[in-house]
Design a protein around this motif. Structure first.
Motif, PDB file in Angstrom:
ATOM      1  N   GLU A 158       0.836  -1.201   0.000  1.00 38.41           N
ATOM      2  CA  GLU A 158       0.000   0.000   0.000  1.00 38.41           C
ATOM      3  C   GLU A 158       0.870   1.250   0.000  1.00 38.41           C
ATOM      4  OE1 GLU A 158      -3.055   0.222   2.884  1.00 38.41           O
ATOM      5  OE2 GLU A 158      -3.985  -1.677   2.334  1.00 38.41           O
ATOM      6  N   LEU A 159       1.988   1.194   0.694  1.00 40.83           N
ATOM      7  CA  LEU A 159       2.905   2.338   0.721  1.00 40.83           C
ATOM      8  C   LEU A 159       3.448   2.625  -0.671  1.00 40.83           C
ATOM      9  CD1 LEU A 159       4.561   4.472   2.208  1.00 40.83           C
ATOM     10  CD2 LEU A 159       6.278   2.709   2.678  1.00 40.83           C
ATOM     11  N   THR A 160       3.847   1.587  -1.397  1.00 37.06           N
ATOM     12  CA  THR A 160       4.365   1.770  -2.749  1.00 37.06           C
ATOM     13  C   THR A 160       3.285   2.300  -3.686  1.00 37.06           C
ATOM     14  OG1 THR A 160       6.066   0.056  -2.513  1.00 37.06           O
ATOM     15  CG2 THR A 160       5.350   0.576  -4.751  1.00 37.06           C
ATOM     16  N   LYS A 161       2.083   1.784  -3.553  1.00 38.62           N
ATOM     17  CA  LYS A 161       0.973   2.268  -4.372  1.00 38.62           C
ATOM     18  C   LYS A 161       0.714   3.757  -4.102  1.00 38.62           C
ATOM     19  CE  LYS A 161      -1.520  -2.163  -4.740  1.00 38.62           C
ATOM     20  NZ  LYS A 161      -1.732  -2.227  -6.192  1.00 38.62           N
ATOM     21  N   ALA A 162       0.700   4.122  -2.813  1.00 37.03           N
ATOM     22  CA  ALA A 162       0.480   5.521  -2.444  1.00 37.03           C
ATOM     23  C   ALA A 162       1.603   6.406  -2.968  1.00 37.03           C
ATOM     24  CB  ALA A 162       0.363   5.644  -0.928  1.00 37.03           C
ATOM     25  N   ALA A 163       2.843   5.912  -2.879  1.00 37.15           N
ATOM     26  CA  ALA A 163       3.989   6.685  -3.361  1.00 37.15           C
ATOM     27  C   ALA A 163       3.912   6.890  -4.870  1.00 37.15           C
ATOM     28  CB  ALA A 163       5.286   5.964  -2.995  1.00 37.15           C
ATOM     29  N   SER A 164       3.436   5.886  -5.570  1.00 36.68           N
ATOM     30  CA  SER A 164       3.294   5.987  -7.021  1.00 36.68           C
ATOM     31  C   SER A 164       2.276   7.068  -7.390  1.00 36.68           C
ATOM     32  CB  SER A 164       2.857   4.642  -7.611  1.00 36.68           C
ATOM     33  OG  SER A 164       3.797   3.635  -7.332  1.00 36.68           O
ATOM     34  N   ILE A 165       1.124   7.043  -6.706  1.00 37.07           N
ATOM     35  CA  ILE A 165       0.094   8.046  -6.966  1.00 37.07           C
ATOM     36  C   ILE A 165       0.600   9.445  -6.653  1.00 37.07           C
ATOM     37  CG2 ILE A 165      -2.133   8.942  -6.180  1.00 37.07           C
ATOM     38  CD1 ILE A 165      -3.121   6.131  -5.886  1.00 37.07           C
ATOM     39  N   ASN A 166       1.270   9.593  -5.530  1.00 38.37           N
ATOM     40  CA  ASN A 166       1.770  10.913  -5.144  1.00 38.37           C
ATOM     41  C   ASN A 166       2.833  11.417  -6.110  1.00 38.37           C
ATOM     42  OD1 ASN A 166       0.779  12.055  -2.308  1.00 38.37           O
ATOM     43  ND2 ASN A 166       0.738   9.836  -2.202  1.00 38.37           N
ATOM     44  N   THR A 167       3.655  10.512  -6.638  1.00 36.28           N
ATOM     45  CA  THR A 167       4.656  10.911  -7.629  1.00 36.28           C
ATOM     46  C   THR A 167       3.972  11.391  -8.901  1.00 36.28           C
ATOM     47  OG1 THR A 167       6.206   9.268  -6.754  1.00 36.28           O
ATOM     48  CG2 THR A 167       6.692  10.175  -8.926  1.00 36.28           C
ATOM     49  N   LEU A 168       2.955  10.668  -9.350  1.00 42.30           N
ATOM     50  CA  LEU A 168       2.201  11.069 -10.540  1.00 42.30           C
ATOM     51  C   LEU A 168       1.521  12.420 -10.326  1.00 42.30           C
ATOM     52  CD1 LEU A 168       0.632   7.606 -11.430  1.00 42.30           C
ATOM     53  CD2 LEU A 168       2.314   8.861 -12.803  1.00 42.30           C
ATOM     54  N   ALA A 169       0.984  12.624  -9.134  1.00 40.84           N
ATOM     55  CA  ALA A 169       0.330  13.901  -8.831  1.00 40.84           C
ATOM     56  C   ALA A 169       1.333  15.045  -8.856  1.00 40.84           C
ATOM     57  CB  ALA A 169      -0.357  13.821  -7.471  1.00 40.84           C
ATOM     58  N   GLU A 170       2.523  14.803  -8.303  1.00 48.25           N
ATOM     59  CA  GLU A 170       3.562  15.832  -8.292  1.00 48.25           C
ATOM     60  C   GLU A 170       4.036  16.143  -9.704  1.00 48.25           C
ATOM     61  OE1 GLU A 170       6.067  18.759  -7.037  1.00 48.25           O
ATOM     62  OE2 GLU A 170       4.464  17.749  -5.931  1.00 48.25           O
ATOM     63  N   ILE A 171       4.153  15.121 -10.542  1.00 52.86           N
ATOM     64  CA  ILE A 171       4.552  15.321 -11.932  1.00 52.86           C
ATOM     65  C   ILE A 171       3.569  16.251 -12.640  1.00 52.86           C
ATOM     66  CG2 ILE A 171       4.722  14.170 -14.192  1.00 52.86           C
ATOM     67  CD1 ILE A 171       5.838  11.725 -12.707  1.00 52.86           C
ATOM     68  N   SER A 172       2.294  16.125 -12.280  1.00 61.41           N
ATOM     69  CA  SER A 172       1.249  16.910 -12.938  1.00 61.41           C
ATOM     70  C   SER A 172       1.127  18.324 -12.395  1.00 61.41           C
ATOM     71  CB  SER A 172      -0.101  16.196 -12.772  1.00 61.41           C
ATOM     72  OG  SER A 172      -0.033  14.875 -13.264  1.00 61.41           O
ATOM     73  N   SER A 173       1.809  18.620 -11.296  1.00 57.14           N
ATOM     74  CA  SER A 173       1.677  19.919 -10.649  1.00 57.14           C
ATOM     75  C   SER A 173       2.415  21.014 -11.405  1.00 57.14           C
ATOM     76  CB  SER A 173       2.207  19.851  -9.216  1.00 57.14           C
ATOM     77  OG  SER A 173       3.637  19.785  -9.229  1.00 57.14           O
ATOM     78  N   LYS A 174       2.156  22.250 -10.984  1.00 54.16           N
ATOM     79  CA  LYS A 174       2.815  23.415 -11.602  1.00 54.16           C
ATOM     80  C   LYS A 174       4.322  23.405 -11.356  1.00 54.16           C
ATOM     81  CE  LYS A 174      -0.771  25.557 -13.356  1.00 54.16           C
ATOM     82  NZ  LYS A 174      -0.890  25.788 -14.819  1.00 54.16           N
ATOM     83  N   ASN A 175       4.755  22.653 -10.365  1.00 53.15           N
ATOM     84  CA  ASN A 175       6.193  22.555 -10.090  1.00 53.15           C
ATOM     85  C   ASN A 175       6.910  21.667 -11.099  1.00 53.15           C
ATOM     86  OD1 ASN A 175       6.064  24.154  -7.746  1.00 53.15           O
ATOM     87  ND2 ASN A 175       5.408  22.385  -6.527  1.00 53.15           N
ATOM     88  N   SER A 176       6.137  20.946 -11.898  1.00 56.28           N
ATOM     89  CA  SER A 176       6.732  20.020 -12.854  1.00 56.28           C
ATOM     90  C   SER A 176       6.091  20.221 -14.225  1.00 56.28           C
ATOM     91  CB  SER A 176       6.557  18.579 -12.349  1.00 56.28           C
ATOM     92  OG  SER A 176       7.280  17.661 -13.139  1.00 56.28           O
ATOM     93  N   LEU A 177       5.534  19.149 -14.798  1.00 53.68           N
ATOM     94  CA  LEU A 177       4.990  19.225 -16.159  1.00 53.68           C
ATOM     95  C   LEU A 177       3.773  20.134 -16.273  1.00 53.68           C
ATOM     96  CD1 LEU A 177       5.254  15.507 -17.356  1.00 53.68           C
ATOM     97  CD2 LEU A 177       6.873  17.385 -17.702  1.00 53.68           C
ATOM     98  N   GLY A 178       3.098  20.349 -15.155  1.00 52.40           N
ATOM     99  CA  GLY A 178       1.915  21.195 -15.174  1.00 52.40           C
ATOM    100  C   GLY A 178       2.171  22.616 -15.619  1.00 52.40           C
ATOM    101  N   SER A 179       3.430  23.019 -15.624  1.00 55.05           N
ATOM    102  CA  SER A 179       3.784  24.379 -16.057  1.00 55.05           C
ATOM    103  C   SER A 179       4.186  24.425 -17.529  1.00 55.05           C
ATOM    104  CB  SER A 179       4.952  24.911 -15.207  1.00 55.05           C
ATOM    105  OG  SER A 179       6.112  24.109 -15.413  1.00 55.05           O
ATOM    106  N   GLN A 180       4.080  23.283 -18.222  1.00 50.35           N
ATOM    107  CA  GLN A 180       4.525  23.216 -19.620  1.00 50.35           C
ATOM    108  C   GLN A 180       3.415  22.709 -20.540  1.00 50.35           C
ATOM    109  OE1 GLN A 180       8.319  20.999 -19.783  1.00 50.35           O
ATOM    110  NE2 GLN A 180       8.499  21.356 -17.597  1.00 50.35           N
ATOM    111  N   THR A 181       2.188  23.123 -20.263  1.00 50.26           N
ATOM    112  CA  THR A 181       1.045  22.593 -21.002  1.00 50.26           C
ATOM    113  C   THR A 181       0.927  23.116 -22.432  1.00 50.26           C
ATOM    114  OG1 THR A 181      -0.312  24.338 -19.984  1.00 50.26           O
ATOM    115  CG2 THR A 181      -0.321  22.169 -18.928  1.00 50.26           C
TER     116      THR A 181
END
Length: 213
Positions: A158-181
């Motif tokens: 469950e920890l790995t699953k949660a970490a995967s989701i949180n990584t994907l969410a961070e990737i989508s944020s304005k701090n990452s790819l979300g700023s390059q739409t």
């Protein structure tokens, strides 16, 4: 592991770094400081080689979570231009000149960091993934599906699953790819990530799986 022509990383080098990393957790402040300073010096001598050695530590069988976590911290620091140890270095240029085979090895180590049964290790691995993504950009898009695989695998905790989701969410944020739409390729990967996250969140609620870590 060979990192360059006629240059191999020996077990003695790996063990030296492991010893220093262990000393970074020592209860004595002076010992911690000296170990940290020595690691910084080794990194300043050969940044890329240090990355490979730290990655090999994470990929070692039966390596303890605290050692893997601190190895990831150093890798993240190297991939963060704003960090103190990278103040006078252009890691982006140097890293992108490394053969893809060797770069993939480092990415594999970061992904493995998400699999350790330790909250801090998973968190640092997630941040390290995003730090490297800022450098590699689209060259790293082929690694993102591994995050889907981690969540979807029946072997993942469950920890790995949660970490995967949180990584994907961070990737989508304005701090990452979300700023390059404005980039078509980024739009495509963000849509894919959004679809995956939505399906994962639905599954979490259906199964009462915790998505926090």
């Amino acid at each position: 592991m060979t990192v360059a022509k006629n240059t191999e990383i020996g077990e003695d080098e790996i063990q030296k770094y492991i010893f220093l990393i262990e000393q970074c957790n020592n209860t004595d402040e002076k010992t911690r400081s000296e170990a940290s300073n020595e690691i910084e010096q080794l990194i300043s001598i050969d940044i890329i080689r240090s990355l490979f050695i730290l990655s090999e530590i994470i990929l070692k069988d039966h390596i303890e979570s605290p050692i893997a976590c601190l190895s990831l911290v150093w890798i993240r620091n190297i991939f963060t231009p704003e960090s103190r140890i990278m103040a006078n270095n252009d890691i982006s240029k140097e890293w992108l000149e490394v053969d893809e085979t060797y770069r993939t090895r480092v990415k594999t180590a970061i992904i493995r960091g998400l699999m350790f049964p330790d909250h801090n290790c998973a968190l640092v691995a997630s941040m390290t993934f995003c730090s490297l993504l800022k450098i590699e950009k689209m060259e790293m898009f082929n690694i993102i599906p591994q995050l889907y695989q981690l969540y979807e695998s029946t072997d993942s905790s469950e920890l790995t699953k949660a970490a995967s989701i949180n990584t994907l969410a961070e990737i989508s944020s304005k701090n990452s790819l979300g700023s390059q739409t404005d980039i078509i390729e980024v739009q495509t990967i963000l849509i894919q990530i959004a679809e995956k996250i939505n399906s994962y969140f639905s599954e979490c609620f259906d199964k009462s799986l915790s998505i926090r870590y």
